[in-house]
Design a protein around this motif. Sequence first.
Motif, PDB file in Angstrom:
ATOM      1  N   VAL A   1     -11.177 -45.504  20.110  1.00 24.89           N
ATOM      2  CA  VAL A   1      -9.986 -46.143  19.541  1.00 24.89           C
ATOM      3  C   VAL A   1     -10.250 -46.573  18.103  1.00 24.89           C
ATOM      4  N   VAL A   2     -11.416 -47.137  17.843  1.00 23.05           N
ATOM      5  CA  VAL A   2     -11.757 -47.532  16.476  1.00 23.05           C
ATOM      6  C   VAL A   2     -11.808 -46.302  15.573  1.00 23.05           C
ATOM      7  N   ARG A   3     -12.392 -45.217  16.052  1.00 21.88           N
ATOM      8  CA  ARG A   3     -12.452 -43.983  15.257  1.00 21.88           C
ATOM      9  C   ARG A   3     -11.054 -43.427  14.988  1.00 21.88           C
ATOM     10  N   LEU A   4     -10.180 -43.516  15.977  1.00 19.55           N
ATOM     11  CA  LEU A   4      -8.806 -43.046  15.793  1.00 19.55           C
ATOM     12  C   LEU A   4      -8.096 -43.861  14.722  1.00 19.55           C
ATOM     13  N   ASN A   5      -8.211 -45.186  14.815  1.00 18.28           N
ATOM     14  CA  ASN A   5      -7.553 -46.041  13.835  1.00 18.28           C
ATOM     15  C   ASN A   5      -8.145 -45.856  12.437  1.00 18.28           C
ATOM     16  N   ARG A   6      -9.440 -45.633  12.373  1.00 21.60           N
ATOM     17  CA  ARG A   6     -10.068 -45.377  11.081  1.00 21.60           C
ATOM     18  C   ARG A   6      -9.530 -44.084  10.477  1.00 21.60           C
ATOM     19  N   ALA A   7      -9.322 -43.064  11.312  1.00 18.27           N
ATOM     20  CA  ALA A   7      -8.787 -41.789  10.812  1.00 18.27           C
ATOM     21  C   ALA A   7      -7.403 -41.977  10.197  1.00 18.27           C
ATOM     22  N   VAL A   8      -6.597 -42.838  10.807  1.00 19.46           N
ATOM     23  CA  VAL A   8      -5.276 -43.126  10.258  1.00 19.46           C
ATOM     24  C   VAL A   8      -5.403 -43.772   8.884  1.00 19.46           C
ATOM     25  N   ALA A   9      -6.300 -44.755   8.787  1.00 24.09           N
ATOM     26  CA  ALA A   9      -6.502 -45.430   7.504  1.00 24.09           C
ATOM     27  C   ALA A   9      -7.048 -44.475   6.458  1.00 24.09           C
ATOM     28  N   VAL A  10      -7.959 -43.580   6.849  1.00 26.39           N
ATOM     29  CA  VAL A  10      -8.496 -42.573   5.928  1.00 26.39           C
ATOM     30  C   VAL A  10      -7.374 -41.683   5.418  1.00 26.39           C
ATOM     31  N   ALA A  11      -6.462 -41.306   6.291  1.00 22.78           N
ATOM     32  CA  ALA A  11      -5.342 -40.467   5.874  1.00 22.78           C
ATOM     33  C   ALA A  11      -4.471 -41.172   4.844  1.00 22.78           C
ATOM     34  N   GLU A  12      -4.246 -42.464   5.033  1.00 22.15           N
ATOM     35  CA  GLU A  12      -3.435 -43.206   4.075  1.00 22.15           C
ATOM     36  C   GLU A  12      -4.167 -43.389   2.746  1.00 22.15           C
ATOM     37  N   ALA A  13      -5.477 -43.545   2.818  1.00 20.41           N
ATOM     38  CA  ALA A  13      -6.245 -43.785   1.593  1.00 20.41           C
ATOM     39  C   ALA A  13      -6.540 -42.497   0.838  1.00 20.41           C
ATOM     40  N   ASN A  14      -6.830 -41.408   1.568  1.00 13.33           N
ATOM     41  CA  ASN A  14      -7.343 -40.186   0.931  1.00 13.33           C
ATOM     42  C   ASN A  14      -6.549 -38.920   1.239  1.00 13.33           C
TER      43      ASN A  14
ATOM     44  N   ALA B   1      -3.751 -36.653   4.150  1.00 14.31           N
ATOM     45  CA  ALA B   1      -3.690 -36.203   5.536  1.00 14.31           C
ATOM     46  C   ALA B   1      -4.859 -35.295   5.895  1.00 14.31           C
ATOM     47  N   GLY B   2      -5.298 -34.464   4.951  1.00 17.71           N
ATOM     48  CA  GLY B   2      -6.417 -33.572   5.227  1.00 17.71           C
ATOM     49  C   GLY B   2      -7.680 -34.331   5.587  1.00 17.71           C
ATOM     50  N   ALA B   3      -7.947 -35.403   4.840  1.00 19.04           N
ATOM     51  CA  ALA B   3      -9.112 -36.230   5.129  1.00 19.04           C
ATOM     52  C   ALA B   3      -8.961 -36.917   6.485  1.00 19.04           C
ATOM     53  N   GLY B   4      -7.744 -37.294   6.811  1.00 22.50           N
ATOM     54  CA  GLY B   4      -7.505 -37.913   8.110  1.00 22.50           C
ATOM     55  C   GLY B   4      -7.759 -36.938   9.252  1.00 22.50           C
ATOM     56  N   LEU B   5      -7.302 -35.691   9.093  1.00 18.45           N
ATOM     57  CA  LEU B   5      -7.550 -34.676  10.119  1.00 18.45           C
ATOM     58  C   LEU B   5      -9.042 -34.423  10.290  1.00 18.45           C
ATOM     59  N   GLU B   6      -9.761 -34.409   9.189  1.00 16.07           N
ATOM     60  CA  GLU B   6     -11.210 -34.220   9.272  1.00 16.07           C
ATOM     61  C   GLU B   6     -11.861 -35.378  10.025  1.00 16.07           C
ATOM     62  N   ALA B   7     -11.379 -36.606   9.791  1.00 19.01           N
ATOM     63  CA  ALA B   7     -11.925 -37.769  10.495  1.00 19.01           C
ATOM     64  C   ALA B   7     -11.605 -37.718  11.986  1.00 19.01           C
ATOM     65  N   LEU B   8     -10.488 -37.080  12.343  1.00 20.86           N
ATOM     66  CA  LEU B   8     -10.115 -36.969  13.753  1.00 20.86           C
ATOM     67  C   LEU B   8     -11.063 -36.070  14.537  1.00 20.86           C
ATOM     68  N   ASP B   9     -11.809 -35.201  13.848  1.00 13.59           N
ATOM     69  CA  ASP B   9     -12.708 -34.280  14.537  1.00 13.59           C
ATOM     70  C   ASP B   9     -13.758 -35.017  15.362  1.00 13.59           C
ATOM     71  N   SER B  10     -14.056 -36.264  15.010  1.00 14.28           N
ATOM     72  CA  SER B  10     -15.085 -37.021  15.732  1.00 14.28           C
ATOM     73  C   SER B  10     -14.501 -37.867  16.853  1.00 14.28           C
ATOM     74  N   VAL B  11     -13.195 -37.716  17.124  1.00 13.37           N
ATOM     75  CA  VAL B  11     -12.527 -38.553  18.119  1.00 13.37           C
ATOM     76  C   VAL B  11     -12.313 -37.763  19.405  1.00 13.37           C
ATOM     77  N   ALA B  12     -12.725 -38.334  20.511  1.00 12.78           N
ATOM     78  CA  ALA B  12     -12.453 -37.772  21.840  1.00 12.78           C
ATOM     79  C   ALA B  12     -11.821 -38.881  22.666  1.00 12.78           C
ATOM     80  N   LEU B  13     -10.530 -38.771  22.926  1.00 15.83           N
ATOM     81  CA  LEU B  13      -9.803 -39.851  23.588  1.00 15.83           C
ATOM     82  C   LEU B  13      -8.748 -39.262  24.517  1.00 15.83           C
ATOM     83  N   PRO B  14      -8.810 -39.567  25.813  1.00 20.77           N
ATOM     84  CA  PRO B  14      -7.765 -39.092  26.734  1.00 20.77           C
ATOM     85  C   PRO B  14      -6.422 -39.729  26.406  1.00 20.77           C
ATOM     86  N   GLY B  15      -5.361 -39.136  26.919  1.00 19.93           N
ATOM     87  CA  GLY B  15      -4.041 -39.707  26.724  1.00 19.93           C
ATOM     88  C   GLY B  15      -3.292 -39.098  25.549  1.00 19.93           C
ATOM     89  N   HIS B  16      -2.173 -39.719  25.197  1.00 21.81           N
ATOM     90  CA  HIS B  16      -1.256 -39.130  24.233  1.00 21.81           C
ATOM     91  C   HIS B  16      -1.504 -39.559  22.792  1.00 21.81           C
TER      92      HIS B  16
END
Length: 410
Positions: free
Chosen positions: A321-334, A336-351
């Motif tokens: 969850v922390v990694r997911l939220n960080r990816a959102v913040a990365v996308a806003e700061a740097n 959408a591409g950077a945010g998608l790259e940050a999402l690569d390290s996230v494994a989270l069940p659900g929607h």
Amino acid sequence: MLEKVLREEWGRLLALLVAQFRRLDLAEDGLADAFEAAARSWPVDGEPDNGPAWLLTTARRRIVDRMRSEEVLARKMPLLAVDAAVTQEAQRVMVDSGEVTDERLRLVLLCAHPTLSREAAAALTLRLVLGVSTEDIGRLFLQSKATMAARLTRARKRLAGASFEVPADLAGRVGIVAEVAYLAFTAGYAPGTGPDVVRSDLAGEAIRLVRVLRSVLPEPDPEIDALLALMLLQHSRRAARIGPDGALVLLPDQDRTRWRTDEIAEALAILTPLAHAAPAPYLLQALIAAEHTLAPSSETTAWKRIVERYDELLTLQDTPVVRLNRAVAVAEANGAGAGLEALDSVALPGHRLPAVRAQLLERSGRHEDAIEAYAEAIALCTHGPERADLARRQQALEGFPPHSLDENTF
């Protein structure tokens, strides 16, 4: 009416019954029977003037009847250790607001018993103290309803013979109670099921739980203070989370004039003395929430500073969850591409993971991929308002500018 009473009074009534009868299983079953009786009789006979008192009286009668029918078993069943004065008070009281705070605290601390794992303690407190459904607790812990029901049953059995009291040394249980409160708060603002956009009453109960905890601690605890500030900042947005049509409104689109300034002011006053305290999970999350509160709009939010806070948080609490939220913040700061790259390290069940990926793909102009990600998120989402919002975004994708991205920290 009955559903409202269940949410607001379940923990209070259960605490009184536990104090009086000294058996958790009897208290819970008797109260459940009382609510079932109310569901049958109130629509026919009308609601009583004092619903909680009616439920308490009915539950007591059901428990006494059951005790008579299992007299032999009752002699062998380990009883909770309850002070005689507490038992006498529980027998006397008839549910007046604020009168049984100590009993509820005892119930919370019982659920946070050292013999239970933290996850079991949190799940049991959500169920017994706040009345959260077993299904919703399972969703919070990413488990099936059947698995969570079995876990709750095992936890109840482990408490047989335990002490229903406020221990002299709270240190061992304070962290568990804090986790319990925050999980309950999460259940209020991220309902797993049902039609409610938010359950602000449940979140409010979690805040009250933290206030009670702060009041009984022998000395201030910076992380408990930070937790209260975090909750108040998130809770202050409740009116803005629901649009005029009753739909979910995400953070970037909220009318910030509807945020509760009194609660924000209280939270910031709590945080100010903690500004130079050692980094800790609740404190870092509260500071992130404060960044949103202090910014006039999502566009002016200090996203780079939020990313830095998340980097600190990851060193203390590396969770999906922390990694997911960080990816959102990365996308806003740097971007959408950077945010998608940050999402690569996230494994989270659900929607939530495919929902965030869909929004980032949309912002990146990859509309076909975004539509597929929205479809995946919709298929996994069981919360009506969130599902409707995802469907709206998917349907409106072609021919409209990209939607704002919402951070998933409420």
